[in-house]
Structure formats: structure tokens, C-alpha cells
Scaffold this active site. Structure first.
Site, PDB file in Angstrom:
ATOM      1  N   GLU A   1       0.834  -1.213   0.000  1.00 22.37           N
ATOM      2  CA  GLU A   1       0.000   0.000   0.000  1.00 22.37           C
ATOM      3  C   GLU A   1       0.864   1.257   0.000  1.00 22.37           C
ATOM      4  O   GLU A   1       0.551   2.231  -0.685  1.00 22.37           O
ATOM      5  CB  GLU A   1      -0.943   0.017   1.209  1.00 22.37           C
ATOM      6  CG  GLU A   1      -1.972  -1.112   1.226  1.00 22.37           C
ATOM      7  CD  GLU A   1      -3.062  -0.978   0.172  1.00 22.37           C
ATOM      8  OE1 GLU A   1      -3.088   0.030  -0.546  1.00 22.37           O
ATOM      9  OE2 GLU A   1      -3.880  -1.913   0.061  1.00 22.37           O
TER      10      GLU A   1
ATOM     11  N   ARG B   1       0.460   3.667  -3.273  1.00 15.88           N
ATOM     12  CA  ARG B   1      -0.206   4.955  -3.050  1.00 15.88           C
ATOM     13  C   ARG B   1       0.811   6.076  -2.854  1.00 15.88           C
ATOM     14  O   ARG B   1       0.777   7.087  -3.556  1.00 15.88           O
ATOM     15  CB  ARG B   1      -1.125   4.885  -1.830  1.00 15.88           C
ATOM     16  CG  ARG B   1      -2.206   3.830  -1.996  1.00 15.88           C
ATOM     17  CD  ARG B   1      -3.291   3.955  -0.957  1.00 15.88           C
ATOM     18  NE  ARG B   1      -4.012   2.697  -0.827  1.00 15.88           N
ATOM     19  CZ  ARG B   1      -5.258   2.572  -0.414  1.00 15.88           C
ATOM     20  NH1 ARG B   1      -5.952   3.628  -0.065  1.00 15.88           N
ATOM     21  NH2 ARG B   1      -5.831   1.390  -0.320  1.00 15.88           N
TER      22      ARG B   1
ATOM     23  N   ASP C   1      -4.199 -10.100  -8.571  1.00 16.46           N
ATOM     24  CA  ASP C   1      -4.470  -9.098  -9.616  1.00 16.46           C
ATOM     25  C   ASP C   1      -3.288  -8.304 -10.188  1.00 16.46           C
ATOM     26  O   ASP C   1      -2.894  -8.471 -11.341  1.00 16.46           O
ATOM     27  CB  ASP C   1      -5.583  -8.135  -9.163  1.00 16.46           C
ATOM     28  CG  ASP C   1      -5.409  -7.578  -7.733  1.00 16.46           C
ATOM     29  OD1 ASP C   1      -4.343  -7.769  -7.145  1.00 16.46           O
ATOM     30  OD2 ASP C   1      -6.343  -6.927  -7.239  1.00 16.46           O
TER      31      ASP C   1
ATOM     32  N   GLU D   1     -12.182  -0.362 -10.386  1.00 16.46           N
ATOM     33  CA  GLU D   1     -11.762  -1.311 -11.441  1.00 16.46           C
ATOM     34  C   GLU D   1     -12.666  -1.334 -12.666  1.00 16.46           C
ATOM     35  O   GLU D   1     -12.196  -1.513 -13.795  1.00 16.46           O
ATOM     36  CB  GLU D   1     -11.626  -2.728 -10.861  1.00 16.46           C
ATOM     37  CG  GLU D   1     -10.465  -2.895  -9.868  1.00 16.46           C
ATOM     38  CD  GLU D   1     -10.732  -2.323  -8.488  1.00 16.46           C
ATOM     39  OE1 GLU D   1     -11.920  -2.079  -8.170  1.00 16.46           O
ATOM     40  OE2 GLU D   1      -9.766  -2.104  -7.720  1.00 16.46           O
TER      41      GLU D   1
ATOM     42  N   THR E   1      -0.867   0.607 -10.303  1.00 17.86           N
ATOM     43  CA  THR E   1      -2.137  -0.022  -9.948  1.00 17.86           C
ATOM     44  C   THR E   1      -3.022   0.889  -9.100  1.00 17.86           C
ATOM     45  O   THR E   1      -4.157   0.554  -8.810  1.00 17.86           O
ATOM     46  CB  THR E   1      -1.891  -1.388  -9.261  1.00 17.86           C
ATOM     47  OG1 THR E   1      -3.120  -2.126  -9.263  1.00 17.86           O
ATOM     48  CG2 THR E   1      -1.379  -1.225  -7.848  1.00 17.86           C
TER      49      THR E   1
HETATM   50  C1  DMJ Z   1      -6.443   0.168  -5.030  1.00 12.73           C
HETATM   51  O1  DMJ Z   1      -5.692   0.503  -3.929  1.00 12.73           O
HETATM   52  C2  DMJ Z   1      -5.603  -0.449  -6.117  1.00 12.73           C
HETATM   53  O2  DMJ Z   1      -6.297  -0.395  -7.317  1.00 12.73           O
HETATM   54  C3  DMJ Z   1      -5.223  -1.867  -5.825  1.00 12.73           C
HETATM   55  O3  DMJ Z   1      -4.549  -2.465  -6.891  1.00 12.73           O
HETATM   56  C4  DMJ Z   1      -6.459  -2.679  -5.528  1.00 12.73           C
HETATM   57  N1  DMJ Z   1      -7.328  -2.067  -4.578  1.00 12.73           N
HETATM   58  C5  DMJ Z   1      -7.603  -0.666  -4.598  1.00 12.73           C
HETATM   59  C6  DMJ Z   1      -8.857  -0.236  -5.293  1.00 12.73           C
HETATM   60  O4  DMJ Z   1      -9.919  -1.079  -5.295  1.00 12.73           O
END
Ligand code: DMJ
Length: 539
Positions: free
Chosen positions: A146, A150, A305, A439, A525
Site C-alpha cells: 500500500e 499509493r 491481480d 476497477e 495499480t
Molecule cells: C487500489 O488501492 C488499487 O487499485 C489496488 O490495486 C487494488 N485495490 C484498490 C482499489 O480497489
């Protein structure tokens, strides 16, 4: 390392360091300076586009999304600035336990979206907070994943977009703090890292004792590391190396993935190519101690994912030079197509989960990013697969759209199933919620850019209307607990990824293609744009 030399670093050449944590070999090359101006000149499109004439409706819709962003930001600023997220019902801030004492997750996640939307004043407010209040001298247990996607992703993207040094230096400083997570017998990082100062003795300050130590998640089987976590570092770590001139980041990303041998560093990809994979699939749990799979659960949704996402994006970010990543992506997708892709009785294509050979006919909201990923990959697929992958991407995106349209709120549930009698709907009470996830609109954005089929803009607009109707509250946007009722209760949380991703992808859906062009950028992501390496930026 300069982009042109990345292949060598990834290939584990002489600068690779042992998994035992011994210092990396010295880089004897000339002092490094990243040439920002040269980088900017290498871009093929202005980052915020050229804005040619456009139809008024598209512009009006884009402006509506910009207003939503301003509303989300203003309320965060008013009630929660300096906390990680806004609680829009109780009008206060939320800190949570994912970021190890770091604060301001929403600020960092929002920066590049504010910039792209030309919310200049708000961008300055966010920047000022980073300059004056963003404290990296913290002590606490953070999620490596995370913090990387982020904070590091958000800071890197904002640096590349603006050239403001503060974002680069904060990204590098924070990146350093993550490195101890890789000190495991295999070099595969553990999921949780203490961000406190490393090596501080307990008598100096008892809270600092754990600085630099790492743990596996308590809930992960047998102390394992998670595929989507250690597989989602590559893009950011290559850029940390790029900007610092310090190959250790690239080596760590490679090292973590490469040293499945206890005694020496090996290239992750070569090892992963050698490691036996059940039916060619990648299980979600791997031991950082032994380097073997811990459980045979395979998913393109949660836990798996973004590992797949980062394979194809690593190749794209390397300007199509990282052929190893491309091959891994192609092979993984082939196994997924063969074993996990199914069609429901009602004709909906979906990607099931796999538990030791048994299929679970379920798709999580998280798995809906795959429509966009497969569409992106399809453009570069071999002739014989291209059309099939384009169709697969469109079908999955359409199934995810169905999960939205079949609900009363027109927002999709956390997970939906294809069991007896149910098609793209949640069957369990615990899976009926929607927490402002991106998503599905992420896939709409890619499919729009790659096909220009107007239905994707229509579908995106349906989401905007549903968000306004069910998630907008007096002081921000909130998730809802049940998408199958028109009077849902709110969860009192404005997730930071709503500003980083959901609103950014919706905005881009109503922009011209040259705004953050896919020719220049890959999105991490968390939707933070990182540049494709067209050239060598070593000054
Ligand atoms: C986000 O923090 C990112 O997209 C991560 O890859 C998956 N979960 C959340 C959003 O749903």
C-alpha cells in the site's frame, strides 16, 4: 540505472546483491543526475493534452467529474486534512493501520488527479501540505504494497508531471525505508514493514526498536508473502532507481522476485519460469523463507491481480524491451484463458478463481480491472491472439457492467457469482457492498481509448450518476453497504483511491486520448501515471 541499461539490471548482472542483505557492489559510474527537461522533451504529447474542439456534452460531463473531485477534495481538506481518509458522515478523519504512521494518504493519492484536472488552487494546497506537514519520520507497521502503490506511486507521478523536486526527494526518502522488507532468506519481501529508523537500539527509544523489521500478514497462510504484493513493486522501484541513480531499488525489485534460492541472488523471472506452476498458473501465496508456493489459490482478483498487471506494464514501460515480462504475461494469460475463463449459462464471460484444481465461479470487483489489462495487452499480442484477446477484454468488461446494471443502485457489488440461478450478482450478504472502487471504470477507460466504442462513455456516465445519487453525501462521497437497495446505508468512508483512481479514470474517459496518452504513460495499480522510457535521461 538509465532506462537503456535496465535489461541488464533485471538480468541480475554484476551489480546484483546477495539476498543475505550484504551491501550492493559500488556503482563506479559518474555521479548521476536525472535530466528532467530532457525527459519532458521526450514525451510525445503534452501531459494535459492539446484540447482541440470537442462536443459540448463531452466537455460538460468532464466538468461534472471535475466538480466531483473538487467536492471530494474540499471536504477532505476541511474535515480530515493530515489524516489518511475522510469520514464524510461524521465529518472527521480516519487514520487506519495500513500506512505505519504515515499520514495524508488522500493528499498523496489526489495530487496527480488535481494536477491533471487543472484544479490549480487545490493542487497548491496539496503541495503545501507535502512541503510543510508530510512527515516521514514515523514509526509503525505499514503495508509495503500500500505504501508503494499509493505514496511512492503518487509522489513519483507528481514529480514526473510537474518537475517539482519535493515530490522526488520524498519518494526517494520513503523508498529507502522500504528496503529492509527484502531482508528475507529468499529476498522475497514480507508484507508488513516497520518504518521506524533502522538499527536503533531499544534503550535509545523503545518504539524505534522494530525499525526496519518486517513481518508477514497474520492472516496469510504459514507466514507467506502475497503474489499481488511482492509482484507490484516493479514499476515504482525501477523509477526510484531511475531518479536516484541507485540500482539498489531495481535490484531489490528484481532480487525480491528472483532469489528463490537460499544462497544466492537469481533473477526472479528466470526462477519463476523454472518453478513449477500448477497448470501454468501462479498461486497467490509464496513462502519468503523457502520460496515455494504455500497454498494453491489462484485469482486474477484480490491477492493476485496486480502481479499480472505489472508484467504487461513492465514491458510497456520499458518501451517494449523487457521481453521477459512480456513472455511471462503471455504465458500467464494463456493459462488463465485455458483454466479460468468461463461462460455462464446466460452467455456472460467471466474469470473464475481456482482452489487446488476446483473452480469457484466468482468474480471480485477487483478482478474487473482485467478487462482493461487484457485490452491493453491485446494491442501488442501476436496476430493469432489479438482478436481473441480483444473480444475477451470486451466480454469481461461487459460482464462487469452487467454486475452494475443488475443492481438497484447501478453500482456493482464487491463480488458476484455465477452459481445455480445467479448471474453476475452477489449471493452472499457479505459481498453486497461497494466502497467506491475503480476497477470497472478503469476498464471502461482503456476500452474507450482502444476502441472508441461510445458505449463505454455511456457506461461511465451511468456510474457518475449512480455515484451522485447514492454515494454523495453532505460532506464528501461514501461507500455503501448494499448495492441492491435504493436506500443504502453509507459506510462513512471516502477511500483515497476514489480520488486517485475512480475519479481520474472517469475524467480520462471524457478526455481526448492525448491527455496522459497511453503512448507516454503507464498507470500504476493506483492509477498514478509513470512514464514510458523512450530515451536515456542520464544527464
Ligand atoms: C487500489 O488501492 C488499487 O487499485 C489496488 O490495486 C487494488 N485495490 C484498490 C482499489 O480497489
Amino acid at each position: 540505472t538509465a532506462p537503456g541499461s535496465r535489461q541488464q539490471v533485471q538480468g541480475g548482472e554484476s551489480r546484483a546483491q546477495p539476498a543475505s542483505g550484504a551491501p550492493p557492489a559500488r556503482d563506479t559510474r559518474a555521479p548521476f543526475r536525472f535530466d528532467y527537461e530532457r525527459f519532458r522533451r521526450s514525451l510525445r504529447h503534452p501531459v494535459r493534452g492539446r484540447r482541440p474542439g470537442e462536443d459540448p456534452e463531452t466537455r460538460a460531463r468532464r466538468m461534472k467529474i471535475k466538480e466531483m473531485m473538487k467536492f471530494a477534495w474540499d471536504n477532505y481538506k476541511q474535515y480530515a486534512l493530515g489524516k489518511n481518509e475522510l469520514r464524510p458522515l461524521t465529518k472527521n478523519g480516519h487514520i487506519g493501520n495500513m500506512f505505519g504512521g504515515l499520514r495524508g494518504a488522500t493528499v498523496i493519492d489526489a495530487l496527480d488527479t488535481l494536477y491533471i484536472m487543472e484544479l490549480e488552487e487545490e493542487f497548491q494546497e496539496a503541495k503545501q501540505w507535502v512541503e510543510k506537514s508530510f512527515d516521514l519520520n514515523v514509526n509503525g507497521e505499514a503495508s509495503l504494497f500500500e505504501v508503494n502503490i499509493r505514496y511512492i506511486g503518487g509522489l513519483l507521478a507528481t514529480y514526473y508531471l510537474t518537475g517539482e523536486e519535493v515530490f522526488k526527494s520524498k519518494a526517494l526518502e520513503l523508498g529507502e525505508k522500504l528496503l529492509p522488507a527484502f531482508n528475507t532468506p529468499t529476498g522475497i519481501p514480507r508484507g508488513v514493514i516497520n518504518l521506524g529508523r533502522q538499527g536503533t537500539r531499544p534503550q535509545q527509544h523503545f518504539l524505534s526498536f522494530w525499525g526496519g523489521m518486517s513481518w508477514s500478514w497474520g492472516w496469510a497462510s504459514a507466514g507467506s508473502s502475497i503474489l499481488a504484493e511482492f509482484g507490484t513493486l516493479h514499476l515504482e522501484f525501477l523509477h526510484l532507481s531511475e531518479l536516484s541513480g541507485n540500482p539498489v531499488f531495481a535490484e531489490k525489485a528484481t532480487l525480491s522476485l528472483s532469489s528463490l534460492s537460499l544462497s544466492q541472488v537469481m533473477n526472479i523471472r528466470r526462477v519463476l519460469n523454472r518453478v513449477e506452476k500448477p497448470q501454468g498458473l501462479y498461486p497467490n501465496f509464496l513462502s519468503p523463507v523457502t520460496g515455494s508456493w504455500v497454498q494453491h489459490h489462484v485469482s486474477i482478483g484480490g491477492l493476485g491481480d496486480s502481479f499480472y498487471e505489472y508484467l504487461i506494464k513492465s514491458w510497456l514501460m520499458s518501451d517494449k524491451k523487457d521481453s521477459e515480462a512480456k513472455k511471462m504475461y503471455d504465458d500467464a494469460l494463456e493459462a488463465i484463458e485455458k483454466h479460468l475463463v468461463k461462460k455462464s449459462a446466460g452467455g456472460l464471460t467471466y474469470i473464475a478463481e481456482w482452489r487446488g484444481g476446483i473452480l469457484d465461479h466468482k468474480m471480485g470487483h477487483l478482478a474487473c480491472f482485467s478487462g482493461g489489462m487484457i485490452a491493453l495487452g491485446a494491442e501488442h499480442a501476436q496476430e493469432d491472439r489479438r482478436q481473441r484477446h480483444r473480444e475477451l477484454a470486451a466480454e469481461i468488461t461487459s460482464t462487469c457492467h452487467e454486475s452494475y446494471t443488475r443492481s438497484d443502485t447501478k453500482l456493482g457489488p464487491e463480488a458476484f457469482r455465477f452459481d445455480a440461478g445467479s448471474e453476475a450478482t452477489a449471493t452472499r450478504l457479505s459481498e453486497r457492498y461497494y466502497i467506491l472502487r475503480p476497477e470497472v471504470v478503469e476498464s471502461y477507460m482503456y476500452l474507450w481509448r482502444l476502441t472508441h466504442d461510445p458505449k463505454y462513455r455511456l457506461w461511465g456516465w451511468e456510474v457518475v450518476q449512480a455515484l451522485e445519487k447514492h454515494c454523495r453525501v453532505e460532506a464528501g462521497f461514501s461507500g455503501i453497504r448494499d448495492v441492491y437497495t435504493t436506500t443504502p446505508t453509507h459506510d462513512n468512508m471516502q477511500q483515497s483511491f476514489f480520488l486517485a483512481e475512480t475519479l481520474k479514470y472517469l475524467y480520462l474517459l471524457f478526455c481526448e486520448d492525448d491527455v496522459l496518452s497511453l503512448e507516454d504513460w503507464v498507470f500504476n495499480t493506483e492509477a498514478h501515471p509513470l512514464p514510458i522510457n523512450h530515451t536515456d535521461f542520464r544527464a
